[in-house]
Enzyme design. Structure first.
Site, PDB file in Angstrom:
ATOM      1  N   LYS A 103      22.697   1.232  29.724  1.00  0.00           N
ATOM      2  CA  LYS A 103      22.486   1.544  28.304  1.00  0.00           C
ATOM      3  C   LYS A 103      21.962   2.971  28.122  1.00  0.00           C
ATOM      4  O   LYS A 103      22.482   3.733  27.299  1.00  0.00           O
ATOM      5  CB  LYS A 103      21.496   0.523  27.726  1.00  0.00           C
ATOM      6  N   THR A 120      16.065  -2.454  23.929  1.00  0.00           N
ATOM      7  CA  THR A 120      16.348  -1.269  24.739  1.00  0.00           C
ATOM      8  C   THR A 120      15.015  -0.683  25.184  1.00  0.00           C
ATOM      9  O   THR A 120      14.242  -0.184  24.360  1.00  0.00           O
ATOM     10  CB  THR A 120      17.112  -0.201  23.914  1.00  0.00           C
ATOM     11  N   LEU A 168      13.089  -6.637  20.696  1.00  0.00           N
ATOM     12  CA  LEU A 168      11.871  -5.983  20.217  1.00  0.00           C
ATOM     13  C   LEU A 168      12.015  -4.457  20.232  1.00  0.00           C
ATOM     14  O   LEU A 168      12.874  -3.919  20.943  1.00  0.00           O
ATOM     15  CB  LEU A 168      10.700  -6.417  21.106  1.00  0.00           C
ATOM     16  N   PRO A 169      11.142  -3.748  19.484  1.00  0.00           N
ATOM     17  CA  PRO A 169      11.329  -2.304  19.345  1.00  0.00           C
ATOM     18  C   PRO A 169      11.129  -1.496  20.635  1.00  0.00           C
ATOM     19  O   PRO A 169      11.944  -0.625  20.937  1.00  0.00           O
ATOM     20  CB  PRO A 169      10.286  -1.911  18.294  1.00  0.00           C
ATOM     21  N   LYS A 225      14.720   7.967  20.612  1.00  0.00           N
ATOM     22  CA  LYS A 225      14.078   6.968  21.483  1.00  0.00           C
ATOM     23  C   LYS A 225      14.866   6.827  22.793  1.00  0.00           C
ATOM     24  O   LYS A 225      14.292   6.867  23.887  1.00  0.00           O
ATOM     25  CB  LYS A 225      14.012   5.620  20.769  1.00  0.00           C
TER      26      LYS A 225
HETATM   27  P1  NAD Z   1      13.736  -3.448  14.102  1.00  0.00           P
HETATM   28  O1  NAD Z   1      12.534  -2.586  14.021  1.00  0.00           O
HETATM   29  O2  NAD Z   1      14.632  -3.601  12.913  1.00  0.00           O
HETATM   30  O3  NAD Z   1      13.312  -4.939  14.539  1.00  0.00           O
HETATM   31  C1  NAD Z   1      12.330  -5.225  15.482  1.00  0.00           C
HETATM   32  C2  NAD Z   1      11.662  -6.530  15.061  1.00  0.00           C
HETATM   33  O4  NAD Z   1      10.713  -6.911  16.059  1.00  0.00           O
HETATM   34  C3  NAD Z   1      10.908  -6.414  13.740  1.00  0.00           C
HETATM   35  O5  NAD Z   1      11.313  -7.433  12.840  1.00  0.00           O
HETATM   36  C4  NAD Z   1       9.459  -6.590  14.155  1.00  0.00           C
HETATM   37  O6  NAD Z   1       8.650  -7.216  13.135  1.00  0.00           O
HETATM   38  C5  NAD Z   1       9.625  -7.472  15.383  1.00  0.00           C
HETATM   39  N1  NAD Z   1       8.431  -7.534  16.234  1.00  0.00           N
HETATM   40  C6  NAD Z   1       7.508  -6.561  16.468  1.00  0.00           C
HETATM   41  N2  NAD Z   1       6.551  -7.048  17.282  1.00  0.00           N
HETATM   42  C7  NAD Z   1       6.874  -8.349  17.569  1.00  0.00           C
HETATM   43  C8  NAD Z   1       6.277  -9.368  18.333  1.00  0.00           C
HETATM   44  N3  NAD Z   1       5.123  -9.172  18.976  1.00  0.00           N
HETATM   45  N4  NAD Z   1       6.887 -10.575  18.408  1.00  0.00           N
HETATM   46  C9  NAD Z   1       8.055 -10.807  17.754  1.00  0.00           C
HETATM   47  N5  NAD Z   1       8.668  -9.866  16.987  1.00  0.00           N
HETATM   48  C10 NAD Z   1       8.084  -8.645  16.907  1.00  0.00           C
HETATM   49  O7  NAD Z   1      14.561  -2.918  15.363  1.00  0.00           O
HETATM   50  P2  NAD Z   1      16.117  -3.179  15.684  1.00  0.00           P
HETATM   51  O8  NAD Z   1      16.924  -2.118  15.036  1.00  0.00           O
HETATM   52  O9  NAD Z   1      16.418  -4.622  15.443  1.00  0.00           O
HETATM   53  O10 NAD Z   1      16.123  -2.866  17.257  1.00  0.00           O
HETATM   54  C11 NAD Z   1      15.634  -3.804  18.217  1.00  0.00           C
HETATM   55  C12 NAD Z   1      15.954  -3.267  19.601  1.00  0.00           C
HETATM   56  O11 NAD Z   1      17.367  -3.090  19.723  1.00  0.00           O
HETATM   57  C13 NAD Z   1      15.332  -1.901  19.896  1.00  0.00           C
HETATM   58  O12 NAD Z   1      14.905  -1.890  21.220  1.00  0.00           O
HETATM   59  C14 NAD Z   1      16.483  -0.920  19.639  1.00  0.00           C
HETATM   60  O13 NAD Z   1      16.346   0.265  20.401  1.00  0.00           O
HETATM   61  C15 NAD Z   1      17.662  -1.740  20.094  1.00  0.00           C
HETATM   62  N6  NAD Z   1      18.956  -1.376  19.491  1.00  0.00           N
HETATM   63  C16 NAD Z   1      19.042  -1.107  18.152  1.00  0.00           C
HETATM   64  C17 NAD Z   1      20.283  -0.756  17.611  1.00  0.00           C
HETATM   65  C18 NAD Z   1      20.425  -0.461  16.129  1.00  0.00           C
HETATM   66  O14 NAD Z   1      21.485   0.057  15.730  1.00  0.00           O
HETATM   67  N7  NAD Z   1      19.442  -0.786  15.301  1.00  0.00           N
HETATM   68  C19 NAD Z   1      21.430  -0.698  18.416  1.00  0.00           C
HETATM   69  C20 NAD Z   1      21.314  -1.022  19.783  1.00  0.00           C
HETATM   70  C21 NAD Z   1      20.062  -1.360  20.303  1.00  0.00           C
END
Ligand code: NAD
Length: 296
Positions: free
Chosen positions: A171, A96, A65-66, A246
């Protein structure tokens, strides 16, 4: 194994696909219908809430999740996971978030008999798709062992970092250093070029000298130095500046709670905040060099 997966975004979507490919059955939830539809097409079952995932008879639930607010809501909300699962279901949060929120959620999960791990990742969307993520895992030894085969379907390096919250600690410490080192490389490259050096020659010197690091060698911020780096394609793709902002925010906030000085982390955070305010949050984080080249 029957696994619940919540959060099917840029990272969670491909991670969930890799679980399906490894032969697990999946029940998924995301408030964004297209994300759910894509996973259903790949063979998952859809649920219409976190509670519905919890009641689907799953043995493990993974969340991606975000932010910490999303995690707290999904785990502890009225229609959330903890209020609706039976004891013994293994919980893995790969979002994260800050270690304090992680430890708070873990406390509630453990109190009702649910083993829980924090397992944030590095490796980006490419690593998520390829199944080569690094997982930094916090939680008891026995729970780590239980989760290892599942995490191995999505990642290559699965590292046990210690007790609950330590995955998040690893992390945010790593990513704070990454942000600082990128700002340092950007500053040095911009200085060298402004004083008359050729960017490729300067990068070559740095990368065979003591200034060498991942930001100079693999993701050099100066356009044209590395053909395949985001800098050479208008800073598209890669790791977004807003995601770096973030993570720097998580690091400085955790440091504030611990009364731990992070002077350079705080400077890097302010620089990324400035850069984001200027409308650049979607660019790869190496684009921060434009602050030093007068091009932001
Ligand atoms: P994203 O915004 O693409 O995806 C997040 C998803 O969570 C979305 O599809 C959203 O609709 C969903 N969501 C929101 N509320 C929800 C709920 N109540 N129940 C279920 N789903 C829900 O984000 P991301 O890039 O996939 O990142 C996710 C996590 O991973 C974050 O914490 C980010 O910091 C971490 N992260 C991202 C990356 C990257 O390169 N994108 C790398 C390492 C870590």
């Amino acid at each position: 194994m029957h696994i619940g997966f919540l959060g099917l975004g840029n990272m969670g979507g491909p991670m969930a696909r890799n679980l399906l490919k490894a032969g697990h059955s999946l029940t998924v939830f995301d408030p964004f219908p297209q994300a759910v539809a894509a996973l259903v097409e790949a063979g998952a079952r859809a649920a219409d809430s976190p509670a519905a995932v919890a009641k689907a008879g799953v043995e493990v639930i993974i969340t991606m999740l975000p932010t910490a607010d999303h995690v707290k809501q999904v785990y502890r909300g009225k229609d959330g996971l903890l209020a609706n699962i039976g004891p013994g279901v293994l919980l893995i949060d790969s979002s994260t978030i800050d270690p304090l929120s992680t430890r708070e959620v873990a406390k509630y999960a453990l109190a009702q008999g649910n083993p829980i791990l924090d397992a944030p990742v590095s490796g980006g969307t490419g690593g998520a798709a390829a199944g080569t993520l690094t997982f930094m895992v916090g939680g008891p030894d026995s729970v780590f062992d239980q989760a290892l085969p599942i995490l191995s379907a999505m990642g290559k390096n699965i590292v046990h970092c210690g007790a609950a919250g330590n995955g998040q600690v690893a992390k945010i410490a790593n990513n704070m250093l990454l942000g600082i080192s990128m700002v340092g490389v950007a500053e040095a490259m911009a200085l060298g070029v402004s004083l008359g050096m050729d960017a490729k020659v300067l990068a070559g010197i740095i990368n065979t000298s003591s200034g060498r690091c991942w930001s100079s060698e693999v993701n050099n911020p100066f356009p044209g130095v590395l053909e395949n780096a985001p800098a050479s394609r208008g800073y598209s793709g890669g790791f977004g500046s807003d995601l770096m902002l973030k993570d720097l925010g998580l690091a400085t906030e955790a440091a504030r709670h611990a009364r731990q000085p992070v002077a350079l982390g705080a400077v890097a955070q302010q620089l990324y905040q400035t850069f984001s305010l200027q409308g650049n949050g979607g660019l790869d984080f190496s684009a921060i060099i434009n602050l030093f080249r007068g091009e932001a």
